[in-house]
Design a protein around this motif. Structure first.
Motif, PDB file in Angstrom:
ATOM      1  N   HIS A 140       0.830  -1.201   0.000  1.00 54.04           N
ATOM      2  CA  HIS A 140       0.000   0.000   0.000  1.00 54.04           C
ATOM      3  C   HIS A 140       0.863   1.248   0.000  1.00 54.04           C
ATOM      4  CE1 HIS A 140      -4.111  -1.626   1.586  1.00 54.04           C
ATOM      5  NE2 HIS A 140      -3.545  -2.465   0.752  1.00 54.04           N
ATOM      6  N   TYR A 141       0.387   2.278  -0.685  1.00 50.93           N
ATOM      7  CA  TYR A 141       1.030   3.595  -0.655  1.00 50.93           C
ATOM      8  C   TYR A 141       0.485   4.377   0.537  1.00 50.93           C
ATOM      9  CZ  TYR A 141      -3.455   5.067  -2.584  1.00 50.93           C
ATOM     10  OH  TYR A 141      -4.802   5.277  -2.765  1.00 50.93           O
ATOM     11  N   GLU A 142       1.343   5.216   1.110  1.00 52.66           N
ATOM     12  CA  GLU A 142       0.956   6.182   2.131  1.00 52.66           C
ATOM     13  C   GLU A 142       1.715   7.469   1.815  1.00 52.66           C
ATOM     14  OE1 GLU A 142       1.371   4.780   6.141  1.00 52.66           O
ATOM     15  OE2 GLU A 142       0.332   2.881   5.727  1.00 52.66           O
ATOM     16  N   THR A 143       1.016   8.493   1.353  1.00 45.28           N
ATOM     17  CA  THR A 143       1.636   9.746   0.927  1.00 45.28           C
ATOM     18  C   THR A 143       1.884  10.643   2.138  1.00 45.28           C
ATOM     19  OG1 THR A 143       0.261   9.545  -1.053  1.00 45.28           O
ATOM     20  CG2 THR A 143       1.446  11.624  -0.740  1.00 45.28           C
ATOM     21  N   GLU A 144       3.080  11.222   2.211  1.00 39.65           N
ATOM     22  CA  GLU A 144       3.438  11.996   3.400  1.00 39.65           C
ATOM     23  C   GLU A 144       4.298  13.204   3.034  1.00 39.65           C
ATOM     24  OE1 GLU A 144       4.853   9.676   6.650  1.00 39.65           O
ATOM     25  OE2 GLU A 144       3.706   7.894   6.049  1.00 39.65           O
ATOM     26  N   ILE A 145       4.192  14.234   3.854  1.00 37.67           N
ATOM     27  CA  ILE A 145       5.140  15.346   3.779  1.00 37.67           C
ATOM     28  C   ILE A 145       6.430  14.906   4.478  1.00 37.67           C
ATOM     29  CG2 ILE A 145       5.630  17.659   4.701  1.00 37.67           C
ATOM     30  CD1 ILE A 145       3.897  17.683   2.199  1.00 37.67           C
ATOM     31  N   VAL A 146       7.557  15.227   3.845  1.00 36.12           N
ATOM     32  CA  VAL A 146       8.871  14.826   4.355  1.00 36.12           C
ATOM     33  C   VAL A 146       9.713  16.074   4.561  1.00 36.12           C
ATOM     34  CG1 VAL A 146      10.911  13.392   3.945  1.00 36.12           C
ATOM     35  CG2 VAL A 146       8.687  12.705   2.984  1.00 36.12           C
ATOM     36  N   ILE A 147      10.375  16.140   5.708  1.00 35.47           N
ATOM     37  CA  ILE A 147      11.331  17.230   5.940  1.00 35.47           C
ATOM     38  C   ILE A 147      12.731  16.649   6.075  1.00 35.47           C
ATOM     39  CG2 ILE A 147       9.622  18.729   7.034  1.00 35.47           C
ATOM     40  CD1 ILE A 147      11.243  17.958   9.697  1.00 35.47           C
ATOM     41  N   ARG A 148      13.724  17.475   5.745  1.00 31.79           N
ATOM     42  CA  ARG A 148      15.123  17.042   5.853  1.00 31.79           C
ATOM     43  C   ARG A 148      15.820  17.881   6.927  1.00 31.79           C
ATOM     44  NH1 ARG A 148      18.049  16.319   0.395  1.00 31.79           N
ATOM     45  NH2 ARG A 148      17.645  18.552   0.190  1.00 31.79           N
ATOM     46  N   ILE A 149      16.421  17.200   7.890  1.00 33.50           N
ATOM     47  CA  ILE A 149      17.125  17.856   8.979  1.00 33.50           C
ATOM     48  C   ILE A 149      18.413  18.498   8.444  1.00 33.50           C
ATOM     49  CG2 ILE A 149      18.308  17.490  11.184  1.00 33.50           C
ATOM     50  CD1 ILE A 149      15.249  17.320  11.333  1.00 33.50           C
ATOM     51  N   GLU A 171       8.987  28.376  -0.117  1.00 37.73           N
ATOM     52  CA  GLU A 171       8.176  28.320  -1.340  1.00 37.73           C
ATOM     53  C   GLU A 171       6.781  27.768  -1.065  1.00 37.73           C
ATOM     54  OE1 GLU A 171      10.114  26.388  -4.605  1.00 37.73           O
ATOM     55  OE2 GLU A 171      11.916  27.636  -4.438  1.00 37.73           O
ATOM     56  N   THR A 172       6.458  27.508   0.188  1.00 39.71           N
ATOM     57  CA  THR A 172       5.126  27.040   0.579  1.00 39.71           C
ATOM     58  C   THR A 172       4.438  28.139   1.391  1.00 39.71           C
ATOM     59  OG1 THR A 172       5.717  26.088   2.738  1.00 39.71           O
ATOM     60  CG2 THR A 172       6.140  24.734   0.777  1.00 39.71           C
ATOM     61  N   GLU A 173       3.209  27.859   1.819  1.00 41.49           N
ATOM     62  CA  GLU A 173       2.475  28.798   2.665  1.00 41.49           C
ATOM     63  C   GLU A 173       2.915  28.717   4.128  1.00 41.49           C
ATOM     64  OE1 GLU A 173       0.226  31.108   1.577  1.00 41.49           O
ATOM     65  OE2 GLU A 173       0.939  30.460  -0.397  1.00 41.49           O
ATOM     66  N   GLY A 174       3.900  27.867   4.393  1.00 44.28           N
ATOM     67  CA  GLY A 174       4.370  27.656   5.760  1.00 44.28           C
ATOM     68  C   GLY A 174       4.192  26.202   6.132  1.00 44.28           C
ATOM     69  N   ILE A 175       5.031  25.709   7.030  1.00 41.81           N
ATOM     70  CA  ILE A 175       5.081  24.287   7.329  1.00 41.81           C
ATOM     71  C   ILE A 175       3.741  23.748   7.831  1.00 41.81           C
ATOM     72  CG2 ILE A 175       5.863  24.462   9.733  1.00 41.81           C
ATOM     73  CD1 ILE A 175       7.194  22.004   7.046  1.00 41.81           C
ATOM     74  N   ASN A 176       2.924  24.599   8.425  1.00 39.61           N
ATOM     75  CA  ASN A 176       1.643  24.149   8.974  1.00 39.61           C
ATOM     76  C   ASN A 176       0.464  24.398   8.043  1.00 39.61           C
ATOM     77  OD1 ASN A 176       2.773  23.274  11.506  1.00 39.61           O
ATOM     78  ND2 ASN A 176       2.946  25.432  12.073  1.00 39.61           N
ATOM     79  N   GLN A 177       0.771  24.711   6.771  1.00 37.41           N
ATOM     80  CA  GLN A 177      -0.286  24.978   5.788  1.00 37.41           C
ATOM     81  C   GLN A 177       0.092  24.407   4.421  1.00 37.41           C
ATOM     82  OE1 GLN A 177      -3.261  26.515   6.159  1.00 37.41           O
ATOM     83  NE2 GLN A 177      -2.994  26.932   8.332  1.00 37.41           N
ATOM     84  N   ILE A 178       0.610  23.179   4.389  1.00 35.38           N
ATOM     85  CA  ILE A 178       1.087  22.615   3.127  1.00 35.38           C
ATOM     86  C   ILE A 178       0.067  21.616   2.574  1.00 35.38           C
ATOM     87  CG2 ILE A 178       2.873  21.213   2.018  1.00 35.38           C
ATOM     88  CD1 ILE A 178       4.877  22.321   3.995  1.00 35.38           C
ATOM     89  N   PRO A 179      -0.564  21.950   1.449  1.00 39.09           N
ATOM     90  CA  PRO A 179      -1.453  20.984   0.800  1.00 39.09           C
ATOM     91  C   PRO A 179      -0.639  20.025  -0.060  1.00 39.09           C
ATOM     92  CG  PRO A 179      -1.484  23.037  -0.416  1.00 39.09           C
ATOM     93  CD  PRO A 179      -0.549  23.244   0.765  1.00 39.09           C
ATOM     94  N   PHE A 180      -1.021  18.756  -0.067  1.00 40.13           N
ATOM     95  CA  PHE A 180      -0.302  17.774  -0.881  1.00 40.13           C
ATOM     96  C   PHE A 180      -1.273  16.715  -1.359  1.00 40.13           C
ATOM     97  CE2 PHE A 180      -0.133  16.388   3.504  1.00 40.13           C
ATOM     98  CZ  PHE A 180      -0.212  15.004   3.491  1.00 40.13           C
ATOM     99  N   HIS A 181      -0.910  16.076  -2.461  1.00 45.55           N
ATOM    100  CA  HIS A 181      -1.767  15.009  -2.978  1.00 45.55           C
ATOM    101  C   HIS A 181      -0.965  14.041  -3.838  1.00 45.55           C
ATOM    102  CE1 HIS A 181      -2.021  17.890  -6.375  1.00 45.55           C
ATOM    103  NE2 HIS A 181      -2.284  16.827  -7.134  1.00 45.55           N
ATOM    104  N   GLU A 211       2.475  10.047  -9.007  1.00 48.40           N
ATOM    105  CA  GLU A 211       2.953  11.423  -9.061  1.00 48.40           C
ATOM    106  C   GLU A 211       2.502  12.145  -7.797  1.00 48.40           C
ATOM    107  OE1 GLU A 211       2.678  12.853 -13.559  1.00 48.40           O
ATOM    108  OE2 GLU A 211       0.884  11.723 -12.937  1.00 48.40           O
ATOM    109  N   GLY A 212       3.468  12.733  -7.078  1.00 51.06           N
ATOM    110  CA  GLY A 212       3.175  13.410  -5.822  1.00 51.06           C
ATOM    111  C   GLY A 212       3.388  14.904  -5.940  1.00 51.06           C
ATOM    112  N   TYR A 213       2.491  15.671  -5.326  1.00 47.98           N
ATOM    113  CA  TYR A 213       2.485  17.119  -5.456  1.00 47.98           C
ATOM    114  C   TYR A 213       2.428  17.805  -4.097  1.00 47.98           C
ATOM    115  CZ  TYR A 213       1.083  16.410 -10.354  1.00 47.98           C
ATOM    116  OH  TYR A 213       1.023  16.040 -11.675  1.00 47.98           O
ATOM    117  N   ILE A 214       3.111  18.940  -3.994  1.00 45.62           N
ATOM    118  CA  ILE A 214       2.837  19.944  -2.966  1.00 45.62           C
ATOM    119  C   ILE A 214       2.183  21.098  -3.697  1.00 45.62           C
ATOM    120  CG2 ILE A 214       3.885  21.710  -1.515  1.00 45.62           C
ATOM    121  CD1 ILE A 214       5.846  19.660  -0.488  1.00 45.62           C
ATOM    122  N   GLY A 215       0.943  21.383  -3.364  1.00 49.85           N
ATOM    123  CA  GLY A 215       0.198  22.357  -4.155  1.00 49.85           C
ATOM    124  C   GLY A 215       0.131  21.890  -5.600  1.00 49.85           C
ATOM    125  N   GLU A 216       0.588  22.728  -6.508  1.00 50.63           N
ATOM    126  CA  GLU A 216       0.605  22.366  -7.928  1.00 50.63           C
ATOM    127  C   GLU A 216       1.995  21.938  -8.403  1.00 50.63           C
ATOM    128  OE1 GLU A 216      -2.248  22.065  -9.605  1.00 50.63           O
ATOM    129  OE2 GLU A 216      -3.121  22.626  -7.673  1.00 50.63           O
TER     130      GLU A 216
END
Length: 197
Positions: A46-55, A116-126, A183-188
């Motif tokens: 199964h796929y599970e789509t997630e936001i990923v951050i890099r330390i 380049e996003t609206e901020g870490i707590n407002q990131i749309p993804f799909h 295909e994974g997106y942040i916003g567009e």
């Protein structure tokens, strides 16, 4: 287990007070658009789509209000799960790393600056599979914010430069099949593009 709707779809009736963590090995990584090959030990990947951050700096026991200093880039990734193995192992009360941390189970996209996003707590993804959107989320619906996750994880683990933190999946997980195009997106912005073989 960082989105309530996903917990509901997986029948996790939990009142979580802290983030739930598990680890993947560096051999779990799959990047640069390389294909994902379905392993022979599972009939339910199964796929599970997630936001990923890099330390981006070394840290231990990081206070939540300082956590934003420890990352500046973000992308979208896939946490592949051998659901049949996970279900069986969980039902037996056994560790289930083999269902989550197998080779190439952590697909990661191209990183972009958080600025380049609206901020870490407002990131749309799909995620789209074969041109159809199958999963959507926004970090504003997380049970635990990115900064809270960093603070919590750094109590137990020293965070190192280059470490990746996958932040949980929203509702809509499902199986992949040979021939699927993901295909994974942040916003567009398309940041992830690969095929299943």
């Amino acid at each position: 287990m960082n989105y309530a709707a996903h917990n509901e779809e997986m029948r996790h009736n939990l009142e979580l007070e802290e983030p739930t963590l598990f680890m993947k090995a560096d051999s779990s990584l799959l990047k640069d658009g390389k294909p994902f090959f379905i392993p022979d030990f599972s009939s339910g990947i199964h796929y599970e789509t997630e936001i990923v951050i890099r330390i981006n700096r070394l840290g231990k026991n990081i206070a939540e209000h300082f956590a934003h200093r420890y990352y500046d880039e973000v992308t979208v990734g896939i946490d592949f799960t051998a659901r049949d193995l996970q279900t069986r192992l969980r039902s037996q009360g056994l560790p289930w790393e083999v269902s989550k941390a197998f080779d190439h189970s952590a697909v990661v996209g191209t990183f972009i600056p958080v600025t380049e996003t609206e901020g870490i707590n407002q990131i749309p993804f799909h995620l789209q599979i074969n041109g159809t959107t199958v999963q959507e989320g926004n970090t504003n619906r997380m049970l635990f914010s990115v900064d809270r996750i960093i603070a919590y994880a750094s109590r137990f683990f020293t965070l190192k430069i280059g470490d990746l933190i996958y932040t949980g999946t929203p509702a809509g997980v499902g199986p992949v099949q040979i021939g699927d195009h993901l295909e994974g997106y942040i916003g567009e912005k398309k940041l992830l593009d690969f095929h299943v073989r």
